[in-house]
Design an enzyme around this catalytic site. Structure first.
Site, PDB file in Angstrom:
ATOM      1  N   CYS A  67       0.780  -1.245  -0.267  1.00 31.41           N
ATOM      2  CA  CYS A  67       0.014  -0.188   0.011  1.00 31.41           C
ATOM      3  C   CYS A  67       0.913   1.116  -0.055  1.00 31.41           C
ATOM      4  CB  CYS A  67      -0.839  -0.103   1.378  1.00 31.41           C
ATOM      5  SG  CYS A  67      -2.342   1.142   0.966  1.00 31.41           S
ATOM      6  N   HIS A  99      -3.678  -5.249   1.231  1.00 33.13           N
ATOM      7  CA  HIS A  99      -3.249  -5.773   2.558  1.00 33.13           C
ATOM      8  C   HIS A  99      -3.711  -7.128   2.903  1.00 33.13           C
ATOM      9  CE1 HIS A  99      -2.222  -1.710   4.168  1.00 33.13           C
ATOM     10  NE2 HIS A  99      -3.392  -1.139   3.305  1.00 33.13           N
TER      11      HIS A  99
END
Length: 515
Positions: A341, A451
């Site tokens: 991310c 994630h």
């Protein structure tokens, strides 16, 4: 015991301090009721955390409520955490209402905004109560914070608004447990004290009979019973709400292969979703360390740059603290580097934030190891994804992948022509397949927006093989199973400490004949 409350089937757990055990107690009670056939749901009116999750209805909630939902046998929903605050500076945070970001606010601004959220919070609770027999509510911090009592929606302000009973938990491992419980109770108003139906003492070591005189004193002084004393449970793994434990777990056995993977995760000020690495810290083949100071770095096979709530600010922190030369040296000697991310965005050539989405507006040069640029926008991507690997370098093509995306902005550039994964939305099976991630030309640097991707056992094994450059060295490790075992171990301990008839009485439920 709880006669007279409008919502006796809602029980609120408040704590004398942050990290007193509120999240864990709600998780335990949820699993206990679930195992006994009760439809139960978790709820937290307001959460402040950088660990978050994507709900089944496409919103963002606190990670703790997603974990509690798992303990209840449910998929996470935005109603379980209607207000989430994600700090992005010392005085400000992104405000998320019903799963969607509504903007950034400074602390004082948000304090004045809170009264507008009380109706929203109560409505979310009402929807949960209509669908489930029991709602277990987690408070935030302490109800005795005098400076935060006005406009409160997180503790007694919420309990009084819906009229539900409260229990208060304190952590004896911190010391001063009777002062914490008695002092907290005394700082409550008379109407707040009247809804406190019990105290719970958490993390006790030793002979509980030695506590009895103190328990008797507390009940005599307050009129509130101690419902249970929960033992200290060593090596219990329940994903953290937000606190970061820098201690490496060392009790896991070595893998049968004898291989050992050294992983380091730099911890910048606004690190988000550090639960991405719980699977590594618990893996018997992996030594995973969280480090803030690069002077503590002693080498690694893999460095992972985690997510961030302030990507440009945390990137500057990497430079200021001296991490960039460490990363350069690590790569020069053949190490692997992975970004998730915000950490993935840092690997590119440039990060643009023209509208000041995360902090101040501006542009920052990236680390320059992937040929891409990222532009942050006000639109946040929130989706649960699954699919497969499409690059044989990081993982064999076809390796299953799953996880969730929580990010602002979009990355573009030639590096994305060599993606890692092909993904589709979990909640929209007919949705368009998308590619994710990028891989450097030499195959030693990779990044992804996904994630939780390392929780997938097959992918984790493949990543270990990639790092060690030794196919077949990955060790079979079922993280999902470990979490289920942890839920049940916790529930067993709490069910012994707080007997079922007492819990059912507290919730005004009919006690099963088996109890």
């Amino acid at each position: 015991m709880t006669q007279g409350f409008k919502h006796p089937h809602t029980l609120m757990v408040q704590g004398t301090t942050s990290d007193a055990g509120k999240s864990v107690l709600v998780t335990a009670l949820a699993r206990i009721l679930y195992r006994h056939g009760i439809s139960v749901a978790p709820f937290k009116p307001q959460n402040m955390a950088l660990n978050s999750a994507v709900s089944a209805d496409g919103g963002e909630i606190g990670r703790a409520q997603a974990v509690q939902a798992e303990a209840c046998g449910l998929t996470p929903q935005t109603d379980m955490n209607p207000v989430l605050l994600k700090p992005n500076s010392e005085l400000g945070a992104q405000v998320i209402v019903h799963g969607q970001a509504i903007g950034n606010m400074q602390a004082r601004e948000y304090h004045h905004f809170k009264p507008q959220l009380l109706d929203e919070v109560c409505a979310a609770h009402g929807r949960l109560q209509a669908r489930h027999q029991v709602v277990l509510v987690e408070g935030a911090g302490s109800p005795a914070e005098i400076n935060l009592r006005a406009n409160d929606i997180a503790n007694m302000g919420f309990a009084e608004a819906i009229d539900c009973p409260v229990i208060i938990i304190a952590d004896i491992d911190r010391g001063g447990v009777f002062a914490h419980l008695y002092g907290t109770y005394q700082l409550l108003s008379a109407t707040e004290q009247a809804r406190v139906q019990g105290f719970v003492i958490n993390r006790f070591r030793g002979d509980v009979s030695l506590l009895q005189s103190g328990l008797d004193w507390l009940e005599e002084r307050t009129g509130v019973p101690v419902l249970g004393v929960i033992p200290y449970l060593p090596d219990l793994h329940i994903e953290a709400e937000d606190s970061l434990n820098l201690r490496q777990l060392t009790d896991a056995p070595e893998a049968d292969t004898g291989a050992r993977l050294q992983v380091v995760v730099p911890v910048y000020p606004r690190t988000s979703n550090h639960t991405d690495f719980d699977v590594l810290r618990l893996h018997p083949q992996v030594d995973c360390q969280f480090l803030r100071d690069p002077a503590d770095f002693r080498g690694a096979d893999l460095i992972i740059l985690p997510g961030s709530k302030n990507v440009r600010g945390d990137l500057q922190w990497l430079h200021d603290q001296g991490w960039v030369p460490v990363l350069q040296r690590h790569l020069r000697f053949g190490g692997r580097l992975f970004g998730i991310c915000g950490g993935y965005q840092m690997l590119g050539q440039r990060i643009d934030d023209p509208d000041g989405v995360e902090a101040s507006a501006g542009t920052s040069p990236g680390l320059g190891w992937l040929d891409m640029a990222t532009r942050l926008t006000g639109t946040k991507t929130l989706r649960r994804m699954h699919g497969e690997a499409i690059s044989d370098t990081l993982a064999p093509a076809g390796t299953p992948v799953s996880g969730y995306e929580i990010h602002t902005g979009e990355s573009t550039g030639p590096a994305l022509d060599k993606p890692l994964f092909r993904l589709t939305p979990v909640d929209d099976p007919r949705g368009q397949a998308l590619t994710d991630g990028a891989l450097s030309a030499d195959g030693r640097i990779a990044g992804s927006y996904l994630h939780g991707c390392l929780d997938e056992p097959a992918l984790l094994q493949a990543v270990i093989d990639w790092v060690l450059d030794q196919p077949g060295q990955g060790h079979d490790f079922d993280y999902a199973r470990l979490k289920e075992v942890s839920f049940d171990r916790l529930a067993d301990a709490v069910e012994t400490a707080i007997t079922l008839p007492r819990l059912y009485q507290l919730l005004e439920l009919e006690t099963p004949s088996s109890c």
